[in-house]
Design a protein around this motif. Structure first.
Motif, short mmCIF file in Angstrom:
data_model
loop_
_atom_site.label_atom_id
_atom_site.label_comp_id
_atom_site.label_asym_id
_atom_site.label_seq_id
_atom_site.Cartn_x
_atom_site.Cartn_y
_atom_site.Cartn_z
N ALA A 41 0.82 -1.21 0.00
CA ALA A 41 0.00 0.00 0.00
C ALA A 41 0.86 1.26 0.00
CB ALA A 41 -0.92 -0.01 1.22
N ILE A 42 1.90 1.25 0.81
CA ILE A 42 2.76 2.43 0.91
C ILE A 42 3.66 2.56 -0.31
CG2 ILE A 42 4.66 3.48 2.22
CD1 ILE A 42 3.40 2.32 4.76
N ASP A 43 4.35 1.49 -0.67
CA ASP A 43 5.34 1.57 -1.75
C ASP A 43 4.70 1.79 -3.12
OD1 ASP A 43 7.22 1.13 0.19
OD2 ASP A 43 7.59 -0.97 -0.33
N LYS A 44 3.61 1.10 -3.38
CA LYS A 44 3.00 1.12 -4.72
C LYS A 44 2.04 2.28 -4.94
CE LYS A 44 0.69 -1.97 -8.03
NZ LYS A 44 0.13 -3.34 -8.23
N TYR A 45 1.39 2.72 -3.87
CA TYR A 45 0.34 3.72 -4.04
C TYR A 45 0.60 5.02 -3.26
CZ TYR A 45 -2.16 -0.35 -5.89
OH TYR A 45 -2.52 -1.45 -6.62
N ILE A 46 0.68 4.92 -1.94
CA ILE A 46 0.73 6.12 -1.11
C ILE A 46 1.95 6.97 -1.40
CG2 ILE A 46 0.82 6.98 1.26
CD1 ILE A 46 -0.72 4.46 2.10
N ASN A 47 3.10 6.34 -1.61
CA ASN A 47 4.34 7.10 -1.83
C ASN A 47 4.39 7.81 -3.19
OD1 ASN A 47 5.45 6.66 0.65
ND2 ASN A 47 6.83 5.03 0.00
N GLN A 48 3.42 7.56 -4.03
CA GLN A 48 3.38 8.29 -5.30
C GLN A 48 2.97 9.75 -5.10
OE1 GLN A 48 1.79 6.64 -8.89
NE2 GLN A 48 1.94 4.53 -8.14
N LYS A 49 2.36 10.04 -3.98
CA LYS A 49 2.00 11.42 -3.65
C LYS A 49 3.11 12.03 -2.81
CE LYS A 49 -0.57 15.10 -3.09
NZ LYS A 49 -0.77 16.07 -4.19
N ARG A 50 3.73 13.08 -3.33
CA ARG A 50 4.86 13.71 -2.65
C ARG A 50 4.48 15.08 -2.10
NH1 ARG A 50 8.56 9.77 -1.59
NH2 ARG A 50 8.93 8.49 -3.43
N PHE A 51 5.05 15.42 -0.96
CA PHE A 51 4.86 16.73 -0.34
C PHE A 51 6.23 17.31 -0.05
CE2 PHE A 51 1.24 14.09 0.68
CZ PHE A 51 0.14 14.91 0.49
N ARG A 52 6.61 18.36 -0.71
CA ARG A 52 7.94 18.93 -0.53
C ARG A 52 7.98 20.06 0.49
NH1 ARG A 52 11.47 15.22 -1.91
NH2 ARG A 52 11.01 14.31 -3.96
N SER A 53 6.83 20.66 0.78
CA SER A 53 6.84 21.81 1.68
C SER A 53 6.06 21.57 2.97
CB SER A 53 6.25 23.03 0.96
OG SER A 53 4.91 22.78 0.56
N GLU A 54 5.38 20.44 3.10
CA GLU A 54 4.55 20.19 4.27
C GLU A 54 5.35 19.52 5.38
OE1 GLU A 54 0.91 20.67 4.63
OE2 GLU A 54 1.32 22.08 3.03
N TYR A 55 6.46 20.12 5.75
CA TYR A 55 7.32 19.58 6.81
C TYR A 55 7.84 20.69 7.70
CZ TYR A 55 7.68 15.01 4.45
OH TYR A 55 7.40 13.79 3.89
N VAL A 56 8.03 20.36 8.97
CA VAL A 56 8.78 21.24 9.87
C VAL A 56 10.24 21.24 9.44
CG1 VAL A 56 9.59 21.50 12.25
CG2 VAL A 56 7.21 20.84 11.80
N ARG A 57 10.87 22.38 9.42
CA ARG A 57 12.30 22.45 9.09
C ARG A 57 13.11 22.01 10.32
NH1 ARG A 57 13.72 25.20 4.52
NH2 ARG A 57 15.80 25.58 5.40
N PRO A 58 14.28 21.41 10.11
CA PRO A 58 15.06 20.91 11.26
C PRO A 58 15.43 22.00 12.25
CG PRO A 58 16.35 20.83 9.22
CD PRO A 58 14.94 21.08 8.83
N GLU A 59 15.73 23.20 11.76
CA GLU A 59 16.10 24.28 12.69
C GLU A 59 14.92 24.69 13.56
OE1 GLU A 59 15.75 26.45 8.60
OE2 GLU A 59 16.23 24.45 9.38
#
Length: 288
Positions: free
Chosen positions: A155-173
């Motif tokens: 489910a994760i490898d074949k389907y869910i991971n096809q949707k990418r989010f590049r900005s929806e993350y907390v930055r490490p700093e």
């Protein structure tokens, strides 16, 4: 106190683990762990509420959290230990991380329906969105339930991971500053692992670590269930080179991962590096 067995990296149903706080505590006790920490993703509720389950017979406890972070160079997981759960700065990061997580969950559900025709009963969707920190494993379990995938990995490898989010993350700093601002100790989790199967070693690992040190990172997770002896040695070498704290964790998720409580490759605390003892001397440890 001399701890013989520790595990400072584990997850509950507050994020993507399968054990409730009370069940996890009983499992920790039965496994012979003397010091532990709950490090749910983007959530400090476990750090606050686990205290109520502690018993005089042990084990001791350290409040923890694991923030999922990303910036222009990639993905990081930043652990935070011994923070004030009422601290404004860490709560601000939790709120931000939770908002991103909810946006991604809704986005993934929309993507699965629009690209693959996978639809779910509104009651199941409502239950999913009512979780503290829904994520890919929760969606994957629901897909398996509906017969859209054979197992969670597919489910994760074949389907869910096809949707990418590049900005929806907390930055490490942001995560590091939030932890420090609430009196906690920020630690880089499993430094060799980035996004997916990405392996970060050698100069790249050192460059990343130096960058995070500029933000205030104070330790690295040297002993980890997924590390080979070679990776462990490399991470320990960097910790000693830059005088960083050392931690040890299994990354236990209950039945969501094939990881056993306490499995962090640290078999003998008597031979633990000084960086781990320095960490234990400085972090707030809660003894029941």
């Amino acid at each position: 106190m001399q701890y013989k067995k520790i595990d400072l990296h584990m997850h509950t149903t507050i994020s993507d683990g399968t054990d409730s706080l009370d069940l996890l505590y009983e499992k920790v006790r039965q496994s012979g762990i003397h010091l532990f920490s709950v490090t749910d993703h983007d959530a400090i509720r476990g750090g606050r509420e686990m205290v109520a389950f502690l018993k005089p017979s042990g084990p001791d406890f350290i409040r923890g959290v694991e923030f999922s972070c990303r910036d222009e160079l990639g993905k990081y997981h930043v652990l935070g230990y011994g923070y004030d759960p009422d601290g404004r700065s860490i709560n601000d990061v939790v709120v931000k991380g939770h908002g991103y997580r909810m946006n991604k969950t809704r986005g993934r559900l929309e993507f699965l329906e629009s690209h693959f025709g996978f639809s779910f009963d509104p009651k199941d969707v409502e239950a999913l969105l009512s979780l503290d920190n829904p994520g890919k494993p929760h969606i994957a379990n629901m897909m398996v339930k509906y017969g859209y995938a054979e197992d969670r990995k597919e489910a994760i490898d074949k389907y869910i991971n096809q949707k990418r989010f590049r900005s929806e993350y907390v930055r490490p700093e942001e995560a590091i500053e939030g932890i420090l601002g609430s009196g906690g100790i920020p630690v880089l989790a499993h430094p060799s692992y980035g996004s997916g199967s990405e392996l970060i070693i050698g100069d790249e690992m050192e460059e990343r670590l130096l960058r995070l040190m500029d933000f205030g990172i104070r330790g690295v997770e040297v002993f980890y269930s997924g590390f080979t002896p070679k990776i462990e040695s490399e991470v320990l070498g960097l910790a000693e080179k830059y005088d960083l704290f050392v931690t040890a964790g299994s990354d236990y998720h209950g039945t969501n991962k094939l990881v056993v409580l306490g499995d962090n490759n640290l078999d003998d605390m008597a031979n633990a590096p000084k960086g781990l003892y320095r960490f234990l001397d400085e972090v707030e440890i809660i003894s029941p």
